[in-house]
Design a protein around this motif. Structure first.
Motif, PDB file in Angstrom:
ATOM      1  N   HIS A 280      -1.493   0.311 -15.705  1.00 28.01           N
ATOM      2  CA  HIS A 280      -0.256   1.044 -15.542  1.00 28.01           C
ATOM      3  C   HIS A 280       0.414   0.700 -14.215  1.00 28.01           C
ATOM      4  O   HIS A 280       1.630   0.474 -14.153  1.00 28.01           O
ATOM      5  CB  HIS A 280      -0.536   2.553 -15.639  1.00 28.01           C
ATOM      6  N   LEU A 281      -0.375   0.644 -13.145  1.00 31.31           N
ATOM      7  CA  LEU A 281       0.146   0.281 -11.825  1.00 31.31           C
ATOM      8  C   LEU A 281       0.642  -1.155 -11.801  1.00 31.31           C
ATOM      9  O   LEU A 281       1.688  -1.471 -11.209  1.00 31.31           O
ATOM     10  CB  LEU A 281      -0.906   0.505 -10.759  1.00 31.31           C
ATOM     11  N   MET A 282      -0.107  -2.063 -12.431  1.00 32.56           N
ATOM     12  CA  MET A 282       0.255  -3.466 -12.409  1.00 32.56           C
ATOM     13  C   MET A 282       1.574  -3.731 -13.121  1.00 32.56           C
ATOM     14  O   MET A 282       2.296  -4.683 -12.782  1.00 32.56           O
ATOM     15  CB  MET A 282      -0.865  -4.311 -13.046  1.00 32.56           C
ATOM     16  N   ARG A 283       1.933  -2.904 -14.072  1.00 28.76           N
ATOM     17  CA  ARG A 283       3.205  -3.090 -14.785  1.00 28.76           C
ATOM     18  C   ARG A 283       4.395  -2.851 -13.842  1.00 28.76           C
ATOM     19  O   ARG A 283       5.472  -3.403 -14.063  1.00 28.76           O
ATOM     20  CB  ARG A 283       3.281  -2.140 -15.977  1.00 28.76           C
ATOM     21  N   TYR A 284       4.200  -2.019 -12.818  1.00 27.05           N
ATOM     22  CA  TYR A 284       5.283  -1.738 -11.886  1.00 27.05           C
ATOM     23  C   TYR A 284       5.425  -2.825 -10.822  1.00 27.05           C
ATOM     24  O   TYR A 284       6.487  -2.971 -10.234  1.00 27.05           O
ATOM     25  CB  TYR A 284       5.044  -0.397 -11.189  1.00 27.05           C
ATOM     26  N   PHE A 285       4.358  -3.542 -10.558  1.00 27.60           N
ATOM     27  CA  PHE A 285       4.382  -4.556  -9.486  1.00 27.60           C
ATOM     28  C   PHE A 285       4.060  -5.939 -10.072  1.00 27.60           C
ATOM     29  O   PHE A 285       3.099  -6.540  -9.700  1.00 27.60           O
ATOM     30  CB  PHE A 285       3.391  -4.198  -8.383  1.00 27.60           C
TER      31      PHE A 285
ATOM     32  N   ARG B  71       0.839  -1.202   0.000  1.00 28.06           N
ATOM     33  CA  ARG B  71       0.000   0.000   0.000  1.00 28.06           C
ATOM     34  C   ARG B  71       0.873   1.250   0.000  1.00 28.06           C
ATOM     35  O   ARG B  71       0.633   2.192  -0.764  1.00 28.06           O
ATOM     36  CB  ARG B  71      -0.914  -0.016   1.224  1.00 28.06           C
ATOM     37  N   THR B  72       1.898   1.258   0.856  1.00 23.52           N
ATOM     38  CA  THR B  72       2.815   2.396   0.910  1.00 23.52           C
ATOM     39  C   THR B  72       3.542   2.588  -0.413  1.00 23.52           C
ATOM     40  O   THR B  72       3.705   3.715  -0.892  1.00 23.52           O
ATOM     41  CB  THR B  72       3.841   2.201   2.047  1.00 23.52           C
ATOM     42  N   GLU B  73       3.960   1.486  -1.028  1.00 21.25           N
ATOM     43  CA  GLU B  73       4.671   1.575  -2.308  1.00 21.25           C
ATOM     44  C   GLU B  73       3.763   2.095  -3.408  1.00 21.25           C
ATOM     45  O   GLU B  73       4.200   2.856  -4.282  1.00 21.25           O
ATOM     46  CB  GLU B  73       5.232   0.200  -2.687  1.00 21.25           C
ATOM     47  N   ILE B  74       2.504   1.709  -3.397  1.00 22.11           N
ATOM     48  CA  ILE B  74       1.552   2.195  -4.403  1.00 22.11           C
ATOM     49  C   ILE B  74       1.315   3.686  -4.240  1.00 22.11           C
ATOM     50  O   ILE B  74       1.267   4.434  -5.225  1.00 22.11           O
ATOM     51  CB  ILE B  74       0.228   1.401  -4.304  1.00 22.11           C
TER      52      ILE B  74
END
Length: 269
Positions: free
Chosen positions: A264-269, A205-208
């Motif tokens: 877009h978010l899922m590509r980072y994680f 959560r913090t990383e997002i």
């Protein structure tokens, strides 16, 4: 292995069964962190150390393991269990103490348990919990081994053909699932419940939140009402092991997973 004067390390194959009957572990006085291991490297190990350190202080569980010792424990456990990709659960428990709930141990113990790599689940179906949580209860802001409520909630959700329970607080605000933080995307903005609503300050959560700030995706930490669930474009969950996963359904509400911000978010994680 002795890390410090107060904290000793147990490995499951030779000492776990020798825990004293007077250990506070048997009262549930224990915390844990679940660390993702990728290519034999622990992910976000400092964030996990900071959280368990803060929670230990709040619970008065002795924990004098510094960050360098924490890294040593993680790396030695990865080698000991030969984990390439998977996870590592680190449990911190108070030691022995005289009988009585108010009694405190002057020592603690840490042990590590390997977690096999989880199969990827494309999306999650959630059910709103029939009971509500008190957001002033501090236990919900810590990674405690007291998981009975979550076990009951997830079993009930699975019995209804869902994947997990989505909890609410006494005000009816949406919180989190049994194992993950919760988010909605509404009007091109990511929204996640604030900690004071009664949610765990998840490492992912913090990383997002940090990522959204860096790549300029609007994000708000605000209470999520049931009406907002109907009005949102999509929803997703996160934790350290799964990263980010879309929510396909909440009870009778269906969500589309084809969302530009989510992908877009899922590509980072």
């Amino acid at each position: 292995m002795i890390l410090s004067k107060q904290t000793s390390v147990l490995l499951p194959d030779h000492q776990l069964l020798q825990i004293e009957p007077s250990s506070r572990l048997f009262l549930g006085e224990a915390l844990f962190e679940t660390i993702k291991i990728q290519s034999q490297n622990g992910q976000y190990v400092k964030a996990h150390w900071e959280r368990i350190n803060l929670s230990a202080k709040s619970c008065s569980i002795p924990f004098d393991v510094d960050f360098e010792q924490w890294i040593e424990l993680i790396n030695q456990s990865i080698q000991y269990f030969q984990i390439h990709d998977g996870g590592l659960k680190v449990i911190l428990s108070a030691g022995t103490a005289p009988r009585g709930l108010d009694k405190q141990s002057k020592e603690s113990m840490l042990w590590t348990i390997p977690i096999q790599k989880l199969s990827h689940q494309k999306s999650f179906a959630l059910s709103l919990s029939p009971w509500r949580r008190d957001n002033k209860n501090p236990i919900y802001t810590m990674k405690s081994i007291n998981y009975l409520e979550s076990i009951m909630g997830q079993r009930q959700a699975v019995a209804m053909g869902m994947d997990d329970m989505l909890y609410q607080n006494l005000s009816g605000h949406i919180l989190e699932t049994s194992v993950a933080n919760f988010y909605v995307i509404s009007n091109c903005r990511v929204i996640t419940p604030p900690i004071n609503d009664g949610v765990l300050p998840g490492v992912m959560r913090t990383e997002i939140i940090k990522l959204c700030q860096q790549i300029e995706i609007p994000l708000s930490e605000q209470s999520i009402t049931r009406d907002m669930l109907f009005q949102s474009e999509c929803a997703f969950i996160s934790n350290s092991l799964i990263g980010i996963s879309p929510v396909s359904r909440i009870d009778d509400m269906s969500y589309e997973s084809e969302n530009k911000i989510l992908h877009h978010l899922m590509r980072y994680f």
